[in-house]
Enzyme design. Structure first.
Site, PDB file in Angstrom:
ATOM      1  N   ARG A  82       4.665   7.612  -2.751  1.00 26.65           N
ATOM      2  CA  ARG A  82       6.022   8.105  -2.920  1.00 26.65           C
ATOM      3  C   ARG A  82       6.057   9.310  -3.853  1.00 26.65           C
ATOM      4  O   ARG A  82       5.312   9.373  -4.817  1.00 26.65           O
ATOM      5  CB  ARG A  82       6.935   7.019  -3.495  1.00 26.65           C
ATOM      6  CG  ARG A  82       7.027   5.762  -2.653  1.00 26.65           C
ATOM      7  CD  ARG A  82       7.953   4.716  -3.287  1.00 26.65           C
ATOM      8  NE  ARG A  82       7.930   3.468  -2.543  1.00 26.65           N
ATOM      9  CZ  ARG A  82       7.102   2.447  -2.808  1.00 26.65           C
ATOM     10  NH1 ARG A  82       6.245   2.516  -3.796  1.00 26.65           N
ATOM     11  NH2 ARG A  82       7.164   1.345  -2.086  1.00 26.65           N
ATOM     12  N   SER A 152      -1.828   3.016  -9.191  1.00 29.60           N
ATOM     13  CA  SER A 152      -1.819   1.558  -9.304  1.00 29.60           C
ATOM     14  C   SER A 152      -3.177   0.911  -9.081  1.00 29.60           C
ATOM     15  O   SER A 152      -3.322  -0.002  -8.270  1.00 29.60           O
ATOM     16  CB  SER A 152      -0.799   0.981  -8.341  1.00 29.60           C
ATOM     17  OG  SER A 152       0.413   1.655  -8.525  1.00 29.60           O
ATOM     18  N   ASP A 205       1.622   1.018 -12.133  1.00 27.92           N
ATOM     19  CA  ASP A 205       2.950   0.642 -11.609  1.00 27.92           C
ATOM     20  C   ASP A 205       3.641  -0.429 -12.450  1.00 27.92           C
ATOM     21  O   ASP A 205       4.871  -0.447 -12.535  1.00 27.92           O
ATOM     22  CB  ASP A 205       2.901   0.243 -10.130  1.00 27.92           C
ATOM     23  CG  ASP A 205       1.794  -0.742  -9.802  1.00 27.92           C
ATOM     24  OD1 ASP A 205       0.977  -1.051 -10.688  1.00 27.92           O
ATOM     25  OD2 ASP A 205       1.751  -1.214  -8.657  1.00 27.92           O
TER      26      ASP A 205
HETATM   27  P1  ADP Z   1       2.738  -1.433  -2.793  1.00 29.37           P
HETATM   28  O1  ADP Z   1       2.179  -2.688  -3.344  1.00 29.37           O
HETATM   29  O2  ADP Z   1       1.797  -0.726  -1.901  1.00 29.37           O
HETATM   30  O3  ADP Z   1       3.347  -0.545  -3.825  1.00 29.37           O
HETATM   31  P2  ADP Z   1       5.042  -2.857  -1.725  1.00 29.37           P
HETATM   32  O4  ADP Z   1       5.564  -3.289  -3.020  1.00 29.37           O
HETATM   33  O5  ADP Z   1       6.001  -2.328  -0.717  1.00 29.37           O
HETATM   34  O6  ADP Z   1       3.905  -1.777  -1.789  1.00 29.37           O
HETATM   35  O7  ADP Z   1       4.311  -4.134  -1.113  1.00 29.37           O
HETATM   36  C1  ADP Z   1       3.789  -4.136   0.178  1.00 29.37           C
HETATM   37  C2  ADP Z   1       3.223  -5.514   0.457  1.00 29.37           C
HETATM   38  O8  ADP Z   1       4.254  -6.509   0.364  1.00 29.37           O
HETATM   39  C3  ADP Z   1       2.647  -5.631   1.834  1.00 29.37           C
HETATM   40  O9  ADP Z   1       1.256  -5.374   1.799  1.00 29.37           O
HETATM   41  C4  ADP Z   1       2.907  -7.086   2.193  1.00 29.37           C
HETATM   42  O10 ADP Z   1       1.818  -7.872   1.826  1.00 29.37           O
HETATM   43  C5  ADP Z   1       4.072  -7.499   1.353  1.00 29.37           C
HETATM   44  N1  ADP Z   1       5.302  -7.578   2.166  1.00 29.37           N
HETATM   45  C6  ADP Z   1       5.960  -6.563   2.741  1.00 29.37           C
HETATM   46  N2  ADP Z   1       7.025  -7.007   3.437  1.00 29.37           N
HETATM   47  C7  ADP Z   1       7.025  -8.350   3.288  1.00 29.37           C
HETATM   48  C8  ADP Z   1       7.856  -9.401   3.788  1.00 29.37           C
HETATM   49  N3  ADP Z   1       8.899  -9.180   4.581  1.00 29.37           N
HETATM   50  N4  ADP Z   1       7.539 -10.640   3.435  1.00 29.37           N
HETATM   51  C9  ADP Z   1       6.488 -10.891   2.649  1.00 29.37           C
HETATM   52  N5  ADP Z   1       5.663  -9.954   2.170  1.00 29.37           N
HETATM   53  C10 ADP Z   1       5.926  -8.702   2.492  1.00 29.37           C
HETATM   54 MG    MG Z   2       4.219  -0.532  -5.554  1.00 31.66          MG
END
Ligand code: ADP
Ligand code: MG
Length: 464
Positions: A82, A152, A205
């Site tokens: 992002r 992160s 993060d």
């Molecule tokens: P990041 O960790 O890359 O910053 P996010 O906080 O968006 O990104 O987390 C993404 C992760 O969250 C995905 O890899 C998945 O495992 C989990 N996730 C995403 N959508 C859902 C959902 N609807 N239910 C459960 N877990 C989810």
């Molecule tokens: Mg994140």
């Protein structure tokens, strides 16, 4: 869910054993929280003293609300990237304007070279900056726009604006970065793209979440990430950090626990062990591999495959797709657990679409039981980690005992979107803390504040 839980005990041997191996009764969970506490203390005493790195972040001052100006934030997470800009208007006006853009990270970049990864980041930043409209904070002569860079992955921080990568996690394996300063990598790429900007804060993060949440609520003491991976950061008393040695020991500072690295006394099953063995970082980040979004679906897939092979989950049929690593995502578990119809209709149609199998009701129930077992263990273990941190804070400050509200800010799509996970986590927290202390704890979902937090920390640490 009630339909599933009220069923008579399962008669599937693989499932029964798996449930037994995954159990986290209160006394055991207490031991996990204590073991995490011990490793926190060991890591605060000496670098590498315990499983938790307990990294000094050089963030001594958290946002106060008075920050002003236009700042940028870059966020390299596990799945997404992002870019954002934030116009800060000071105590009264707060966030005057904010723009952001989100991109998913192409898989080849996660396992490519550092030039490719940082080149991608810089090019997206360049596109974004090119769209900057003349706002109320024109760039003054001789100055550069400042960036808060949320990176992160475990970083050994050498100052607020520099740090070297300790190891890749969450499926990343980018070559040419070992021992290199993460900010220098970004600077080289920015230069190559003609971008004259400056990274003023390198944060993780968890720190970004803590800082962003603190901007709106001064009782925030802990920032937790539960997304693709997991981590937690908290405000510690400097006097409780022996490894700070001759540095000033008054006041507070933010500690990045890197708790994903915790690896002791975890209830690991054969499925966890096999997944770990085949991972990009075998033997490492075992706690992360039990509680974070990247792995929950994969554990369930492995159990279901075994149930197909030895317990006739779907009769004699072993769906081809179940042999494909990471084919089942945590999102899919969540979708199945949303089904609260008696006959689990949508579980059935998911299994039909996903595995091309007509699953009978018994099979559907078993599938949901496996999901629930993995999510319950993950949520409860995450709760034990939060308890370890809260008890450490309490030990140093007695703030909860004196009735002071203490906020844990949590970000990440796993926590946000998985209600069962959330509930299991919260239940374990109350179970371990007891109602009295827990009544002063507020768990807050703070979506996407880590970017704001990084921009704020760039402001707090501005060189101008
Ligand atoms: P990041 O960790 O890359 O910053 P996010 O906080 O968006 O990104 O987390 C993404 C992760 O969250 C995905 O890899 C998945 O495992 C989990 N996730 C995403 N959508 C859902 C959902 N609807 N239910 C459960 N877990 C989810
Ligand atoms: Mg994140």
């Amino acid at each position: 869910m009630s339909a599933v839980r009220s069923e008579s005990p399962s008669t599937c041997p693989v499932l029964t054993k798996f449930q037994r191996d995954c159990a986290t009764p209160k006394p055991f969970l207490r031991k996990v929280a204590d073991a995490i506490s011990d490793d926190m203390r060991a890591g605060l005493a000496v670098q590498g003293g315990g499983d938790l790195d307990m990294i000094l972040t050089f963030v001594d001052a958290l946002p106060s609300g008075k920050e002003e100006g236009l700042f940028y934030a870059l966020d390299l997470g596990g799945t997404n990237f992002r870019v954002r800009s934030v116009e800060l208007g000071g105590k009264e006006k707060r966030v005057v304007a904010a723009e952001s853009e989100q991109l998913s990270i192409p898989h080849e970049l996660m396992i490519g070279t550092s030039e490719q990864l940082f080149g991608f980041i810089a090019s997206k930043l360049a596109d974004f900056v090119a769209k900057e409209k003349p706002g109320q904070f024109p760039l003054e002569q001789g100055r550069k726009r400042e960036i808060g860079f949320t990176f992160s992955f475990p970083v050994y921080q050498t100052s607020i604006d520099s740090g070297t990568l300790i190891k890749w996690t969450k499926g990343f394996h980018v070559s040419g970065m070992e021992g290199k300063n993460v900010v220098a990598c970004l600077n080289e790429a920015m230069e190559a793209h003609g971008l004259d900007m400056r990274v003023s804060a390198l944060v993780n993060d968890g720190v970004g979440t803590l800082a962003g949440a603190r901007y709106w609520d001064e009782d925030v003491m802990v920032g937790v990430i539960l997304g693709t991976g997991t981590n937690a950061c908290y405000v510690e008393q400097k006097s409780a950090i022996p490894k700070l040695q001759n540095k000033s020991s008054s006041g507070t500072t933010v500690i990045n626990t890197e708790w994903g690295g915790f690896s002791k006394i975890l209830p690991r099953t054969i499925f966890d062990q096999e997944m770990d063995k085949e991972s990009l970082n075998p033997g490492e980040h075992l706690y992360e591999k039990m509680i974070s979004g990247m792995y929950l679906g994969e554990i369930v897939r492995r159990v279901l495959l075994q149930m197909c092979k030895t317990s006739d989950l779907f009769g004699q049929f072993v769906p081809v797709k179940l042999s494909s690593p990471f084919a089942l995502r945590t999102e899919d578990l969540c979708k199945m657990q949303e089904d609260n119809t008696d006959d689990l209709m949508s579980v059935g149609s998911f299994l039909y679409n996903f595995l091309e199998v007509e699953a009978n009701l018994k099979a559907r129930r078993r599938v949901v039981e496996v999901c629930d077992t993995v999510v319950k263990r993950g949520g409860r273990l995450a709760g034990a980690g939060i308890v370890a941190i809260l008890e450490k804070i309490e030990n140093e400050t007695k703030r909860m005992a004196s009735g002071q509200r203490t906020v844990v800010a949590i970000d990440g799509a796993l926590y946000e979107k998985y209600p069962q996970y959330r509930r299991y986590m919260q239940d374990s927290l109350v179970e371990l803390l007891g109602h009295d202390l827990a009544s002063h704890v507020v768990i807050k979902h703070t979506k996407d504040v880590s970017g704001l937090g990084a921009a704020l920390l760039a402001a707090t640490n501005s060189i101008y």
